[in-house]
Scaffold this active site. Structure first.
Site, short mmCIF file in Angstrom:
data_model
loop_
_atom_site.label_atom_id
_atom_site.label_comp_id
_atom_site.label_asym_id
_atom_site.label_seq_id
_atom_site.Cartn_x
_atom_site.Cartn_y
_atom_site.Cartn_z
N GLU A 164 -1.15 -7.99 1.88
CA GLU A 164 -0.95 -6.54 1.85
C GLU A 164 0.06 -6.10 2.90
O GLU A 164 -0.10 -6.38 4.09
CB GLU A 164 -2.26 -5.79 2.09
CG GLU A 164 -2.07 -4.27 2.00
CD GLU A 164 -3.20 -3.45 2.61
OE1 GLU A 164 -3.35 -2.29 2.22
OE2 GLU A 164 -3.93 -3.99 3.48
N SER B 152 -7.20 4.07 -1.67
CA SER B 152 -6.96 2.62 -1.58
C SER B 152 -8.21 1.82 -1.92
O SER B 152 -8.11 0.70 -2.44
CB SER B 152 -6.47 2.26 -0.18
OG SER B 152 -5.20 2.82 0.06
N ASP C 254 0.84 -1.20 0.00
CA ASP C 254 0.00 0.00 0.00
C ASP C 254 0.88 1.25 0.00
O ASP C 254 1.69 1.46 0.90
CB ASP C 254 -0.91 -0.01 1.24
CG ASP C 254 -2.10 0.93 1.09
OD1 ASP C 254 -1.96 1.97 0.42
OD2 ASP C 254 -3.16 0.61 1.63
N HIS D 201 1.85 8.96 4.70
CA HIS D 201 0.91 10.01 5.06
C HIS D 201 1.46 10.94 6.14
O HIS D 201 1.09 12.12 6.19
CB HIS D 201 -0.41 9.40 5.55
CG HIS D 201 -1.30 8.93 4.44
ND1 HIS D 201 -1.79 9.77 3.47
CD2 HIS D 201 -1.79 7.69 4.14
CE1 HIS D 201 -2.54 9.09 2.63
NE2 HIS D 201 -2.56 7.82 3.01
N ASP E 103 2.10 2.90 3.31
CA ASP E 103 1.18 4.02 3.09
C ASP E 103 1.01 4.86 4.36
O ASP E 103 1.05 6.09 4.30
CB ASP E 103 -0.17 3.47 2.64
CG ASP E 103 -1.25 4.53 2.57
OD1 ASP E 103 -1.23 5.34 1.63
OD2 ASP E 103 -2.12 4.54 3.45
N ASP F 94 -1.18 -0.34 -4.76
CA ASP F 94 -2.45 0.27 -5.14
C ASP F 94 -2.26 1.69 -5.65
O ASP F 94 -2.99 2.18 -6.50
CB ASP F 94 -3.44 0.25 -3.97
CG ASP F 94 -2.85 0.78 -2.67
OD1 ASP F 94 -1.65 1.11 -2.64
OD2 ASP F 94 -3.60 0.85 -1.68
N HIS F 95 -1.24 2.37 -5.12
CA HIS F 95 -0.92 3.74 -5.51
C HIS F 95 0.38 4.13 -4.82
O HIS F 95 0.91 3.36 -4.01
CB HIS F 95 -2.04 4.71 -5.08
CG HIS F 95 -2.38 4.59 -3.63
ND1 HIS F 95 -1.56 5.05 -2.62
CD2 HIS F 95 -3.44 4.01 -3.01
CE1 HIS F 95 -2.10 4.77 -1.46
NE2 HIS F 95 -3.25 4.14 -1.65
N THR G 68 -8.06 -1.99 1.43
CA THR G 68 -7.50 -2.95 0.47
C THR G 68 -7.96 -4.38 0.73
O THR G 68 -8.48 -5.04 -0.19
CB THR G 68 -5.96 -2.87 0.47
OG1 THR G 68 -5.57 -1.54 0.12
CG2 THR G 68 -5.36 -3.85 -0.52
#
Length: 597
Positions: free
Chosen positions: A488, A329, A288, A497, A493, A535-536, A382
């Site tokens: 995952e 996500s 993620d 952030h 991620d 996912d990104h 996710t």
């Protein structure tokens, strides 16, 4: 030109995460040519630099602030631009405990200009009698033999290293400075050459022996230069960008990290890789927020390699959602799981909010065993995309019900407290640890690795993700059915952030240990296809500097949100070559299903 300036003491407490260790340093940030700022004094002072530079000229018995004689303006005097604003700040008790160094660069004859300055300063006792303010004279200065005759509130910048000066006059010296160009032509881009590094280091050592704060003037003004000077022990770092410089050095402790966990690199056999053989099992690993820079940082911190970088089939996927340039996500997970792009925040529903079958449900109808592993809560966006159908990712209650009604054979994740008053244990045999999967024979099992959020690697999570992957693969393989397992690594991620480079590196390395388990399983079980993607990307992460031998990475960020950049996709095993190229994220679904006939 000899630089005059004000500067702020900036204390950087280099802290550690995990086994990281940092030294403590004190830096002074020099705001150069402050009078060129939009609002002199206040721009620098309010943005984190409690220091101001003023070049002064004596003309018509007035002291003007300007870069040269031609730019003198009647309204821009030392009083109007600096002394009165400073007096106002002191009366407001604004940053009253912060030390301020006022360095004034004299551009006209030294003695008459300095005498005029002293006469003006005597009107500002709130400044001259304040112990947190030091006034330092640079530029044209009187003979150093006369320093001691000046008032106590006047100090000097010394620029003649090696010159003999009496003890009483030396006590009036506040700083020592030299012209950087006398020692190097470095422009602040790239790195100092070895010869330049030796020359610069030598003069710094010589200057610091004076026990006075040392600065270079005429020095390069870039992030690379600020970092190099701070590491070399320069006491005062010059800049025309005080806010940027202060922010860079303040955030450096959270961005300059030394890896504290490692992934033992596994080299696959490549026996079935890129072969046109039947695919029996699929292991999809999703990092993620795991973009190319996140992977690169882990590679470089892990001595230059990871298990994932041993793979030969590589592509890139585009991540835009149905309703936004930048995905979240939920939409990205749904695209991977269902083959349809949807709106942000949607879980297993299309852009019209209608449920759409995911790949696990399709494969369950074909008698595949299925499982989901995450270092997020099991109801996170996710993992939920692979078993739930909800319009809104925050609908935890609805997602929980979907887990209970799902046909999963296996789940591992956090958030056990969410299911405290549910009948989840009637559907899944809930196990105390992932290792217990070795001894159970039930058709469906679940493991909560935490009751709420899952701790990070830096918080001591250990190797639970790799262990969960290993034992889950063994559990699914015992069923003698084909299977699909989604794994995952969720917290790459999370740390993106909050712009925490240490967490990004640690979680990405940890994710690679799970990839290692997948590759080892694939080599022992022909017909297993391993796919690794994201996912990104999160945070616009970049790695401007580092040291491979010391496992050290400097990270930087452009945002605390997701970005729209493409993310890599790696694959290994039969038909791995089918995943090369550049394509949309929802095409991953179709590529996988086309191989599972």
């Amino acid at each position: 030109m000899k630089k005059s300036f004000l500067f702020i003491s900036l204390f950087l407490s280099f802290f550690g995460a995990g086994n990281q260790l940092y030294s403590q340093n004190i830096f002074k940030i020099h705001s150069h040519n402050d009078y060129n700022q939009t609002i002199p004094f206040w721009d620098a002072y309010s943005n984190g630099a409690s220091s101001i530079e003023a070049d002064i000229f004596l003309r018509d018995n007035n002291l003007y602030v300007a870069h040269d004689q031609q730019n003198i303006t009647d309204s821009r005097t030392i009083e109007s631009l600096y002394l009165k604003p400073l007096e106002t700040a002191l009366n407001m008790k604004y940053k009253k405990e912060q030390q301020l160094f006022l360095l004034i660069d004299i551009k006209t004859d030294a003695e008459p200009t300095l005498n005029k300055l002293i006469s003006i300063l005597k009107k500002y006792k709130t400044i001259t009698e304040n112990q947190n303010i030091k006034i330092i004279i640079s530029g044209n200065r009187p003979n150093s033999d006369t320093y001691s005759k000046y008032p106590d509130f006047i100090n000097f910048d010394f620029q003649e290293l090696g010159k003999t000066i009496s003890k009483e006059n030396w006590e009036k010296v506040a700083t020592v400075s030299v012209d950087f160009k006398n020692y190097s032509k470095w422009n602040g881009l790239g790195r100092l050459t070895e010869d330049d590094y030796e020359r610069v280091s030598s003069i710094i050592s010589k200057a610091k022996a004076s026990n006075k704060p040392f600065r270079f003037w005429g020095a390069p003004d870039t992030k690379s230069a600020w970092k190099a000077f701070s590491e070399l022990g320069v006491d005062i770092i010059n800049t025309d960008k005080p806010y940027n410089c202060v922010h860079y050095l303040e955030t450096l402790p959270n961005r300059l990290v030394t890896a504290s966990n490692f992934s033992k690199v596994y080299t696959p056999t490549y026996k079935t890789d890129q072969k046109d053989l039947p695919v029996k099992n699929v292991i999809l690993l999703i990092g993620d927020g795991n973009g190319l820079s996140q992977i690169s940082s882990a590679v470089l911190a892990n001595s230059g390699a990871l298990s994932v970088t041993q793979l030969k089939s590589i592509g890139f996927i585009k991540t835009q959602s149905a309703d936004d340039f930048t995905t979240d996500s939920a939409a990205a997970g749904t695209a991977l799981a269902t083959g349809q792009k949807t709106n942000n925040r949607a879980i297993g529903t299309d852009s019209l909010r209608k449920p759409i079958p995911n790949i696990l449900e399709i494969l369950q109808s074909r008698k595949f065993s299925t499982g989901v592993i995450t270092t997020d809560e099991i109801t996170g966006a996710t993992p939920a995309s692979f078993y739930a159908h909800r319009e809104e990712r925050s609908d935890t209650e609805g997602i929980s019900k979907d887990l209970l009604s799902s046909k999963l054979n296996l789940f591992v994740g956090g958030g056990g407290a969410t299911f405290k008053n549910t009948a989840l244990d009637s559907k899944f045999k809930l196990l105390p640890s992932v290792k217990d999967m070795q001894t159970v024979n039930q058709d469906a099992v679940g493991v909560f690795i935490s009751q709420s959020r899952v701790p990070s690697v830096l918080e001591g999570r250990g190797e639970v993700l790799a262990e969960a992957t290993k034992y889950s693969l063994e559990f699914l393989n015992k069923k003698n059915n084909s299977f699909f397992l989604m794994v995952e690594g969720a917290q790459i991620d999370s740390f993106g952030h909050v712009n925490n480079a240490a967490g990004i590196v640690a979680e990405t390395i940890d994710f690679d240990t799970a990839i290692t388990q997948a590759l080892m399983f694939a080599d022992k079980n022909e017909g297993t296809l391993v796919i690794v993607t994201a996912d990104h990307e999160t945070s616009g992460f970049a790695i401007p500097q580092g040291n491979v031998k010391k496992h050290k990475i400097e990270g930087d960020f452009i945002t605390n949100d997701h970005t729209a950049t493409m993310v890599p996709i790696f694959s290994y095993g039969p038909h791995s070559q089918d995943f090369q190229g550049v394509y949309e994220n929802n095409e991953v679904f179709n590529k996988i299903l086309s191989l599972l006939k």
